[in-house]
Write a protein that holds these residues in place. Structure first.
Motif, PDB file in Angstrom:
ATOM      1  N   GLY A  71       0.823  -1.213   0.000  1.00  8.58           N
ATOM      2  CA  GLY A  71       0.000   0.000   0.000  1.00  8.58           C
ATOM      3  C   GLY A  71       0.854   1.259   0.000  1.00  8.58           C
ATOM      4  N   VAL A  72       1.946   1.237   0.743  1.00 11.42           N
ATOM      5  CA  VAL A  72       2.841   2.395   0.785  1.00 11.42           C
ATOM      6  C   VAL A  72       3.504   2.600  -0.575  1.00 11.42           C
ATOM      7  CG1 VAL A  72       4.981   3.289   1.802  1.00 11.42           C
ATOM      8  CG2 VAL A  72       3.256   2.224   3.263  1.00 11.42           C
ATOM      9  N   ILE A  73       3.987   1.516  -1.156  1.00 10.81           N
ATOM     10  CA  ILE A  73       4.638   1.603  -2.473  1.00 10.81           C
ATOM     11  C   ILE A  73       3.639   2.081  -3.518  1.00 10.81           C
ATOM     12  CG2 ILE A  73       5.739   0.264  -4.308  1.00 10.81           C
ATOM     13  CD1 ILE A  73       7.044  -1.419  -2.101  1.00 10.81           C
ATOM     14  N   THR A  74       2.435   1.555  -3.476  1.00 12.63           N
ATOM     15  CA  THR A  74       1.402   1.953  -4.430  1.00 12.63           C
ATOM     16  C   THR A  74       1.073   3.437  -4.284  1.00 12.63           C
ATOM     17  OG1 THR A  74       0.467  -0.257  -4.336  1.00 12.63           O
ATOM     18  CG2 THR A  74      -0.924   1.454  -5.261  1.00 12.63           C
ATOM     19  N   SER A  75       0.941   3.912  -3.069  1.00 15.86           N
ATOM     20  CA  SER A  75       0.619   5.332  -2.869  1.00 15.86           C
ATOM     21  C   SER A  75       1.786   6.216  -3.304  1.00 15.86           C
ATOM     22  CB  SER A  75       0.250   5.598  -1.421  1.00 15.86           C
ATOM     23  OG  SER A  75       1.375   5.395  -0.581  1.00 15.86           O
ATOM     24  N   MET A  76       3.039   5.775  -3.100  1.00 13.18           N
ATOM     25  CA  MET A  76       4.198   6.541  -3.545  1.00 13.18           C
ATOM     26  C   MET A  76       4.255   6.600  -5.069  1.00 13.18           C
ATOM     27  SD  MET A  76       7.132   5.353  -0.832  1.00 13.18           S
ATOM     28  CE  MET A  76       8.425   5.961  -1.848  1.00 13.18           C
ATOM     29  N   LEU A  77       3.989   5.469  -5.705  1.00 14.49           N
ATOM     30  CA  LEU A  77       4.000   5.446  -7.168  1.00 14.49           C
ATOM     31  C   LEU A  77       2.864   6.273  -7.748  1.00 14.49           C
ATOM     32  CD1 LEU A  77       4.984   1.752  -7.968  1.00 14.49           C
ATOM     33  CD2 LEU A  77       6.393   3.792  -8.161  1.00 14.49           C
ATOM     34  N   ALA A  78       1.707   6.252  -7.090  1.00 20.89           N
ATOM     35  CA  ALA A  78       0.577   7.050  -7.565  1.00 20.89           C
ATOM     36  C   ALA A  78       0.907   8.539  -7.454  1.00 20.89           C
ATOM     37  CB  ALA A  78      -0.680   6.709  -6.771  1.00 20.89           C
ATOM     38  N   GLY A  79       1.531   8.946  -6.354  1.00 21.66           N
ATOM     39  CA  GLY A  79       1.927  10.344  -6.194  1.00 21.66           C
ATOM     40  C   GLY A  79       2.981  10.734  -7.229  1.00 21.66           C
ATOM     41  N   LEU A  80       3.915   9.835  -7.483  1.00 21.16           N
ATOM     42  CA  LEU A  80       4.939  10.088  -8.481  1.00 21.16           C
ATOM     43  C   LEU A  80       4.311  10.225  -9.868  1.00 21.16           C
ATOM     44  CD1 LEU A  80       7.975  10.284  -9.137  1.00 21.16           C
ATOM     45  CD2 LEU A  80       7.951   7.807  -9.468  1.00 21.16           C
ATOM     46  N   TRP A  81       3.364   9.361 -10.166  1.00 17.27           N
ATOM     47  CA  TRP A  81       2.697   9.415 -11.472  1.00 17.27           C
ATOM     48  C   TRP A  81       1.928  10.729 -11.643  1.00 17.27           C
ATOM     49  CZ3 TRP A  81       2.901   7.994 -16.139  1.00 17.27           C
ATOM     50  CH2 TRP A  81       1.812   8.162 -16.995  1.00 17.27           C
ATOM     51  N   ARG A  82       1.260  11.189 -10.580  1.00 14.95           N
ATOM     52  CA  ARG A  82       0.522  12.451 -10.650  1.00 14.95           C
ATOM     53  C   ARG A  82       1.475  13.625 -10.904  1.00 14.95           C
ATOM     54  NH1 ARG A  82      -2.604  10.464  -6.255  1.00 14.95           N
ATOM     55  NH2 ARG A  82      -1.265  11.618  -4.834  1.00 14.95           N
ATOM     56  N   ARG A  83       2.622  13.631 -10.223  1.00 18.25           N
ATOM     57  CA  ARG A  83       3.592  14.702 -10.448  1.00 18.25           C
ATOM     58  C   ARG A  83       4.175  14.646 -11.857  1.00 18.25           C
ATOM     59  NH1 ARG A  83       6.547  14.017  -4.839  1.00 18.25           N
ATOM     60  NH2 ARG A  83       5.831  11.988  -5.386  1.00 18.25           N
ATOM     61  N   MET A  84       4.463  13.452 -12.338  1.00 21.45           N
ATOM     62  CA  MET A  84       4.980  13.312 -13.705  1.00 21.45           C
ATOM     63  C   MET A  84       3.951  13.778 -14.723  1.00 21.45           C
ATOM     64  SD  MET A  84       7.362   9.876 -14.011  1.00 21.45           S
ATOM     65  CE  MET A  84       6.300   9.267 -15.232  1.00 21.45           C
ATOM     66  N   ALA A  85       2.698  13.421 -14.505  1.00 30.22           N
ATOM     67  CA  ALA A  85       1.637  13.841 -15.417  1.00 30.22           C
ATOM     68  C   ALA A  85       1.485  15.361 -15.390  1.00 30.22           C
ATOM     69  CB  ALA A  85       0.322  13.165 -15.046  1.00 30.22           C
ATOM     70  N   LEU A  86       1.603  15.963 -14.224  1.00 28.50           N
ATOM     71  CA  LEU A  86       1.511  17.415 -14.114  1.00 28.50           C
ATOM     72  C   LEU A  86       2.642  18.084 -14.884  1.00 28.50           C
ATOM     73  CD1 LEU A  86       0.352  20.014 -12.782  1.00 28.50           C
ATOM     74  CD2 LEU A  86       2.031  19.625 -10.958  1.00 28.50           C
ATOM     75  N   TRP A  87       3.877  17.650 -14.657  1.00 28.61           N
ATOM     76  CA  TRP A  87       5.023  18.256 -15.345  1.00 28.61           C
ATOM     77  C   TRP A  87       4.985  18.001 -16.847  1.00 28.61           C
ATOM     78  CZ3 TRP A  87       7.529  22.043 -13.430  1.00 28.61           C
ATOM     79  CH2 TRP A  87       7.659  22.183 -12.058  1.00 28.61           C
ATOM     80  N   LEU A  88       4.531  16.827 -17.227  1.00 29.81           N
ATOM     81  CA  LEU A  88       4.402  16.518 -18.652  1.00 29.81           C
ATOM     82  C   LEU A  88       3.359  17.422 -19.310  1.00 29.81           C
ATOM     83  CD1 LEU A  88       5.284  14.630 -20.946  1.00 29.81           C
ATOM     84  CD2 LEU A  88       3.374  13.163 -20.306  1.00 29.81           C
ATOM     85  N   SER A  89       2.229  17.624 -18.642  1.00 27.70           N
ATOM     86  CA  SER A  89       1.193  18.490 -19.218  1.00 27.70           C
ATOM     87  C   SER A  89       1.657  19.944 -19.253  1.00 27.70           C
ATOM     88  CB  SER A  89      -0.110  18.354 -18.442  1.00 27.70           C
ATOM     89  OG  SER A  89       0.055  18.806 -17.122  1.00 27.70           O
ATOM     90  N   LEU A  90       2.377  20.399 -18.238  1.00 27.99           N
ATOM     91  CA  LEU A  90       2.913  21.763 -18.253  1.00 27.99           C
ATOM     92  C   LEU A  90       3.942  21.938 -19.373  1.00 27.99           C
ATOM     93  CD1 LEU A  90       3.333  22.527 -14.441  1.00 27.99           C
ATOM     94  CD2 LEU A  90       1.676  23.514 -16.017  1.00 27.99           C
ATOM     95  N   GLY A  91       4.805  20.956 -19.544  1.00 24.54           N
ATOM     96  CA  GLY A  91       5.790  21.017 -20.626  1.00 24.54           C
ATOM     97  C   GLY A  91       5.127  21.012 -21.990  1.00 24.54           C
ATOM     98  N   LEU A  92       4.115  20.191 -22.147  1.00 27.70           N
ATOM     99  CA  LEU A  92       3.385  20.131 -23.411  1.00 27.70           C
ATOM    100  C   LEU A  92       2.658  21.450 -23.685  1.00 27.70           C
ATOM    101  CD1 LEU A  92       2.994  18.044 -25.597  1.00 27.70           C
ATOM    102  CD2 LEU A  92       0.888  17.360 -24.483  1.00 27.70           C
TER     103      LEU A  92
END
Length: 87
Positions: A5-26
């Motif tokens: 559960g901890v790993i999943t929540s960390m990966l989900a947070g990482l994915w959200r940040r990556m998606a945010l930066w990717l959308s800002l860059g785009l």
């Protein structure tokens, strides 16, 4: 605490940040592309305007020269041509 559960929540947070930066860059890349295209279109329009103005000036100059040659007396025309022509 569940490790998965901890790993999943960390990966989900990482994915959200990556998606945010990717959308800002785009969004930044799209804004630059739109600005570049608008600038290019404005440049083409300005170039077309300058070319049209140059063409008008050339036609006016040609008309004036033709009028001067046609209305000048033959002696003056011969004298002016002698400066430009060789025998």
């Amino acid at each position: 605490m569940n490790v998965v559960g901890v790993i999943t929540s960390m990966l989900a947070g990482l994915w959200r940040r990556m998606a945010l930066w990717l959308s800002l860059g785009l969004a930044l890349i799209m804004a630059l592309a739109i600005t570049w295209r608008r600038g290019r279109a404005a440049g083409k329009a300005a170039y077309a305007t300058r070319r049209a103005e140059a063409r008008i000036r050339a036609l006016t100059t040609s008309r004036d020269i033709r009028h001067d040659v046609e209305t000048s007396d033959p002696a003056d025309r011969d004298r002016r041509l002698d400066r430009w022509m060789r025998d």
